[in-house]
Design an enzyme around this catalytic site. Sequence first.
Site, PDB file in Angstrom:
ATOM      1  N   GLU A  49       6.140   3.534   4.074  1.00  0.00           N
ATOM      2  CA  GLU A  49       6.182   3.515   2.804  1.00  0.00           C
ATOM      3  C   GLU A  49       4.996   4.184   2.139  1.00  0.00           C
ATOM      4  OE1 GLU A  49       7.443  -0.128   0.671  1.00  0.00           O
ATOM      5  OE2 GLU A  49       6.768   0.451  -1.201  1.00  0.00           O
ATOM      6  N   ASP A  60       1.509  -4.219  -9.365  1.00  0.00           N
ATOM      7  CA  ASP A  60       0.791  -4.215  -8.111  1.00  0.00           C
ATOM      8  C   ASP A  60      -0.408  -5.510  -8.320  1.00  0.00           C
ATOM      9  OD1 ASP A  60       1.796  -3.003  -6.082  1.00  0.00           O
ATOM     10  OD2 ASP A  60       1.415  -1.180  -7.272  1.00  0.00           O
TER      11      ASP A  60
END
Lengths: 266, 415
Positions: A49, A60
């Site tokens: 990924e 995040d």
Amino acid sequence: MTAIDDLFAKLRASGKKAFMPFVTAGDPNMAFTSKVITRLQELGCSMAEVGFPYSDPIADGPVIQASYTRALGNKLKLQQIFDQIQTDKANWSMPLVAMVSYAIIHRQGPESFIMAAKQAGFCGAIVPDLLVEESPKMSSLCRKHDFNLIQLVTPTTPPDRALRIAEASSGFLYFVSVTGITGERTQLPEGLVDRVGWLKARTSLPICIGFGISTPEHVRLLAPVSDGLIVGSAIVRCLESASSSEEQALQNAGQLVSSLLAALET
Amino acid sequence: MSTIDSSLPKMVEPQSSASMQVPDASGRFGDFGGRYVPETLTRALDELVVEYQKARNDPDFQAELDELLHRFVGRPSPLYHAKRLSGLIGGAQIWLKREDLNHTGAHKINNTLGQALLTLRMKKTRVIAETGAGQHGVASATACAHFGLPCVVYMGAEDVRRQKPNVFSMRLMGAEVRPVESGSKTLRDAVNEAMRDWMSSVEHTHYIIGSVIGPHPFPQMVRDFQSVIGKECREQCLSSIGRLPDAIVACVGGGSNAAGMFYPFIQDTSVRLIGVEAGGRGAQSGEHASPLTFGSPGVLHGSYSYVMQDDDGQTSDVHSISAGLDYPGVGPEHSYWKDTHRVEYTSCRDDEALGAFDLLARNEGILTALETCHALAKAAEIAKTMSRDEHLVICLSGRGDKDAAELARLRGQQW
């Protein structure tokens, strides 16, 4: 059928699970990112990924956010990601998935983005800020271009909604393990295995679990109930030192990935 | 960009299709708005939509909020005829909607009390907020102290420096101020950090967003809570002037005071509505914070709206002398009003805003927040082009005490 569909068909036939590392594009530069992907493939990863750095990532945690800041601080542009991946894709047989904010996709235009990403060598995209309600247009463009749009289910997703998301997803379903942001956790939440199991019994789509996974214990716990595991922050943290020593960074990441892969086999 | 009077057409017969019946069920104001957030937040946002609709239709909720706004905040805020300033400028009669006289010194309290009441209704036990100038942080800390809710305020480290008095006030009321060191260390980074907190705490925490930004239903809800400004102002104009004003001017960062002021006037097409963004040091990218004037539609902080961004969709750095306007995005309803031509948007440079601070301080005895000074400066230019029997209202969104130290620093004076 994309390369991701092929991969899971093969894995399921042989009773194996996918191991999917996350790597930030351009941290600290794209040439290094290519080297990392090559090393990950050599170690036996099934898929990678690739995180597209974004200026305002809200899903995040500090480790991936900092990697995005470093990459953008080095003036990384979208085109450089596509160019480098396209140049080196002949070296890799494993599929690549883009992890990319909708802010970036919208700016290019969804169809232009999909075409550029596909041409570069990506098989699909995970768009963490594109909810199932906002995704029909992107979904149909992805179908048109045989490009997977991988959607996410989280612990706060109600069951009926989880089924709707699974329906709309292609390639695989990304099951977020925790209520929170990306980043290593010492403990994963109670009930996770049951929740994944519940959904797995109701969809034929492969389910991969991500967020918080960082140790062989996590891998051993979650592998049996899923089709694959995604590890991000723990790897990105190993690669933080790349600007001072690339070889050291690759070695650190390699050791971690090897230990997790070994746990996956047992 | 400083000569707004000649460049803006006067809208005698505005051809605007702007509706007050927005947003739709998916949170869209025309094309703008929506919801671009991680799946983790969806359930909380859906709950908020339901709870807010219930509260809106609950007379007890409205009565409790009205009572607080009256006895705790001091509403209605006066509509003050600034006669000396009007005479000095020599054009339209200038009226000031005195949101600076609210408890905590700005309009922000109108929203935080409403959202704090919702927090209690949703049985959530913790509040987080972001702040730029610190006014929303203070208003959140105030509402939380009033209701006994723990409160964490995220504030860019640069803003912590330039808005010290507000940081101190928040702490005095028991709020925890967390300086944000990432990115440009300003409002945008504070929003990012608050969103990240919410990603992990969403099950027991409510995020009181301070402006008409963010994912649905925040832009609508904050606009509604701030609409008390425009509703009062409309009635006050009718009773004090005997008719609606000819023009209304408000500053726009995220755009909450402007949205609250403009919304009740949207269908009064004889009233010119003018939003003023931060023009910073000039028109080059990075030198200002004017997404409606210089930006393009994009996605930031959960909604689709005008934003300052580069070719890749990365948010651009912005600059403003005022922490509250130092933001690369803007509320989606403003984008809708811009594209339907209902509201005119322009921008005002740092130096023009500073000049307007002195103008009101010396001629009316009012210290104005630097954010609001942007509206003042452009309003003065517009008033000049109007006749003496016309009326212009300025939304005086906040008081300027918080800026005293920063002004002294900018002018090299002792504070």
